[in-house]
Design a protein around this motif. Sequence first.
Motif, mmCIF file in Angstrom:
data_model
loop_
_atom_site.group_PDB
_atom_site.id
_atom_site.type_symbol
_atom_site.label_atom_id
_atom_site.label_comp_id
_atom_site.label_asym_id
_atom_site.label_seq_id
_atom_site.Cartn_x
_atom_site.Cartn_y
_atom_site.Cartn_z
ATOM 1 N N GLU A 1 0.831 -1.201 0.000
ATOM 2 C CA GLU A 1 0.000 0.000 0.000
ATOM 3 C C GLU A 1 0.869 1.255 0.000
ATOM 4 O O GLU A 1 0.536 2.257 -0.645
ATOM 5 C CB GLU A 1 -0.922 -0.008 1.219
ATOM 6 C CG GLU A 1 -1.889 1.162 1.271
ATOM 7 C CD GLU A 1 -2.849 1.082 2.444
ATOM 8 O OE1 GLU A 1 -3.440 2.121 2.795
ATOM 9 O OE2 GLU A 1 -3.005 -0.023 3.002
ATOM 10 N N ILE A 2 1.977 1.196 0.731
ATOM 11 C CA ILE A 2 2.913 2.321 0.742
ATOM 12 C C ILE A 2 3.544 2.490 -0.634
ATOM 13 O O ILE A 2 3.681 3.609 -1.138
ATOM 14 C CB ILE A 2 4.001 2.093 1.817
ATOM 15 C CG1 ILE A 2 3.369 2.061 3.216
ATOM 16 C CG2 ILE A 2 5.063 3.182 1.744
ATOM 17 C CD1 ILE A 2 4.331 1.645 4.306
ATOM 18 N N VAL A 3 3.937 1.389 -1.264
ATOM 19 C CA VAL A 3 4.573 1.449 -2.577
ATOM 20 C C VAL A 3 3.622 2.051 -3.618
ATOM 21 O O VAL A 3 4.028 2.872 -4.455
ATOM 22 C CB VAL A 3 5.028 0.041 -3.017
ATOM 23 C CG1 VAL A 3 5.483 0.054 -4.476
ATOM 24 C CG2 VAL A 3 6.148 -0.455 -2.121
ATOM 25 N N ARG A 4 2.348 1.666 -3.583
ATOM 26 C CA ARG A 4 1.387 2.111 -4.593
ATOM 27 C C ARG A 4 0.813 3.498 -4.318
ATOM 28 O O ARG A 4 0.150 4.071 -5.183
ATOM 29 C CB ARG A 4 0.240 1.103 -4.691
ATOM 30 C CG ARG A 4 0.634 -0.246 -5.267
ATOM 31 C CD ARG A 4 -0.601 -1.079 -5.578
ATOM 32 N NE ARG A 4 -1.339 -1.401 -4.366
ATOM 33 C CZ ARG A 4 -1.234 -2.563 -3.722
ATOM 34 N NH1 ARG A 4 -0.399 -3.500 -4.164
ATOM 35 N NH2 ARG A 4 -1.943 -2.797 -2.638
ATOM 36 N N LYS B 1 9.818 9.853 0.579
ATOM 37 C CA LYS B 1 9.100 9.583 1.827
ATOM 38 C C LYS B 1 8.734 8.114 1.910
ATOM 39 O O LYS B 1 8.771 7.510 2.993
ATOM 40 C CB LYS B 1 7.845 10.444 1.904
ATOM 41 C CG LYS B 1 7.140 10.337 3.257
ATOM 42 C CD LYS B 1 6.041 11.361 3.410
ATOM 43 C CE LYS B 1 5.453 11.308 4.814
ATOM 44 N NZ LYS B 1 4.411 12.348 5.009
ATOM 45 N N LYS B 2 8.380 7.514 0.768
ATOM 46 C CA LYS B 2 8.116 6.077 0.749
ATOM 47 C C LYS B 2 9.363 5.298 1.134
ATOM 48 O O LYS B 2 9.295 4.332 1.902
ATOM 49 C CB LYS B 2 7.646 5.646 -0.639
ATOM 50 C CG LYS B 2 6.333 6.242 -1.089
ATOM 51 C CD LYS B 2 5.992 5.739 -2.476
ATOM 52 C CE LYS B 2 4.736 6.397 -3.021
ATOM 53 N NZ LYS B 2 4.420 5.910 -4.381
ATOM 54 N N SER C 1 13.777 2.996 6.421
ATOM 55 C CA SER C 1 14.277 3.480 7.709
ATOM 56 C C SER C 1 13.320 3.194 8.855
ATOM 57 O O SER C 1 13.696 2.597 9.863
ATOM 58 C CB SER C 1 14.557 4.982 7.616
ATOM 59 O OG SER C 1 15.048 5.475 8.859
ATOM 60 N N PHE C 2 12.050 3.603 8.686
ATOM 61 C CA PHE C 2 11.105 3.477 9.793
ATOM 62 C C PHE C 2 10.761 2.025 10.099
ATOM 63 O O PHE C 2 10.795 1.597 11.254
ATOM 64 C CB PHE C 2 9.825 4.253 9.473
ATOM 65 C CG PHE C 2 8.801 4.193 10.570
ATOM 66 C CD1 PHE C 2 8.945 4.956 11.718
ATOM 67 C CD2 PHE C 2 7.694 3.362 10.468
ATOM 68 C CE1 PHE C 2 8.006 4.896 12.735
ATOM 69 C CE2 PHE C 2 6.752 3.296 11.480
ATOM 70 C CZ PHE C 2 6.912 4.065 12.615
ATOM 71 N N PHE C 3 10.436 1.256 9.062
ATOM 72 C CA PHE C 3 10.000 -0.124 9.285
ATOM 73 C C PHE C 3 11.162 -1.117 9.238
ATOM 74 O O PHE C 3 11.463 -1.792 10.216
ATOM 75 C CB PHE C 3 8.948 -0.527 8.244
ATOM 76 C CG PHE C 3 7.552 -0.170 8.643
ATOM 77 C CD1 PHE C 3 6.968 -0.712 9.770
ATOM 78 C CD2 PHE C 3 6.810 0.715 7.878
ATOM 79 C CE1 PHE C 3 5.671 -0.384 10.140
ATOM 80 C CE2 PHE C 3 5.520 1.050 8.236
ATOM 81 C CZ PHE C 3 4.951 0.502 9.374
ATOM 82 N N PHE C 4 11.816 -1.225 8.078
ATOM 83 C CA PHE C 4 12.765 -2.310 7.854
ATOM 84 C C PHE C 4 13.969 -2.252 8.797
ATOM 85 O O PHE C 4 14.331 -3.259 9.410
ATOM 86 C CB PHE C 4 13.236 -2.282 6.395
ATOM 87 C CG PHE C 4 14.045 -3.484 6.004
ATOM 88 C CD1 PHE C 4 13.478 -4.740 5.951
ATOM 89 C CD2 PHE C 4 15.394 -3.366 5.698
ATOM 90 C CE1 PHE C 4 14.211 -5.848 5.603
ATOM 91 C CE2 PHE C 4 16.143 -4.471 5.349
ATOM 92 C CZ PHE C 4 15.544 -5.710 5.295
ATOM 93 N N VAL C 5 14.581 -1.082 8.927
ATOM 94 C CA VAL C 5 15.787 -0.970 9.757
ATOM 95 C C VAL C 5 15.445 -0.942 11.239
ATOM 96 O O VAL C 5 15.979 -1.724 12.031
ATOM 97 C CB VAL C 5 16.599 0.285 9.368
ATOM 98 C CG1 VAL C 5 17.765 0.482 10.342
ATOM 99 C CG2 VAL C 5 17.122 0.153 7.947
#
Length: 245
Positions: free
Chosen positions: A54-57, A65-66, A72-76
């Motif tokens: 949903e973020i990608v699309r 920002k995506k 940064s916010f989620f993966f790392v």
Amino acid sequence: MDLAVRASLRGWKFLYLGDLQVKSELPSTFRAFRFQQHRWSCGPANLFRKMVMEIVRNKKVRFWKKVYVIYSFFFVRKVIAHWVTFCFYCVVLPLTILVPEVKVPIWGSVYIPSIITILNSVGTPRSIHLLFYWILFENVMSLHRTKATLIGLFEAGRANEWVVTAKLGSGQSAKGNTKGLKRFPRIFKLPDRLNTLELGFAAFLFVCGCYDYVHGKNNYFIYLFLQTMSFFISGLGWIGTYVPS
């Protein structure tokens, strides 16, 4: 977090009020703390799984920002951070002792992590005396957080579990009135306190420490024995509890 991410994807901007104070309370028992850390690790990982496409699309926010939200916010911060701590200090480093052909340079295993830890502690100088214990305890909790992250990513059995941290002292008056407050017992039955995964890693680290003491050259056994004690104490649930005073 779900609401914040969705609002951000719609282009909303947030204003943080630094002078707004809200009452807070630490978990009163180690068991409650483990439930809290499971929720804080499993929830973001599960939200990442559900919202990444949903973020990608999304077409309302900029590309960078995506990248920030996904990487940064989620993966790392919510996924990789727990894995790196656990895998390096509790798996890779001990295994290098059993496999002498694999060597980790001293700057990678001691110097850089020590500098990062000291810099993180600058903001709380009053707790500098707890830094050593905090490092050992965080390594133990990285196992619990890594497990919770995997549960959230793959939506395993406890992915949708929601155990709220009980509040015991939030309603206390300044005079220490504890009327109506429910207190957890200080002592649980042993089967309820046992954490078998931590006890298993305590045994693994102890074997590695003994092997390094006999055959090693880097004196890693000092760290391994201390970390073994931390895993063993956590595995038996012997962490102290907080009771409102």
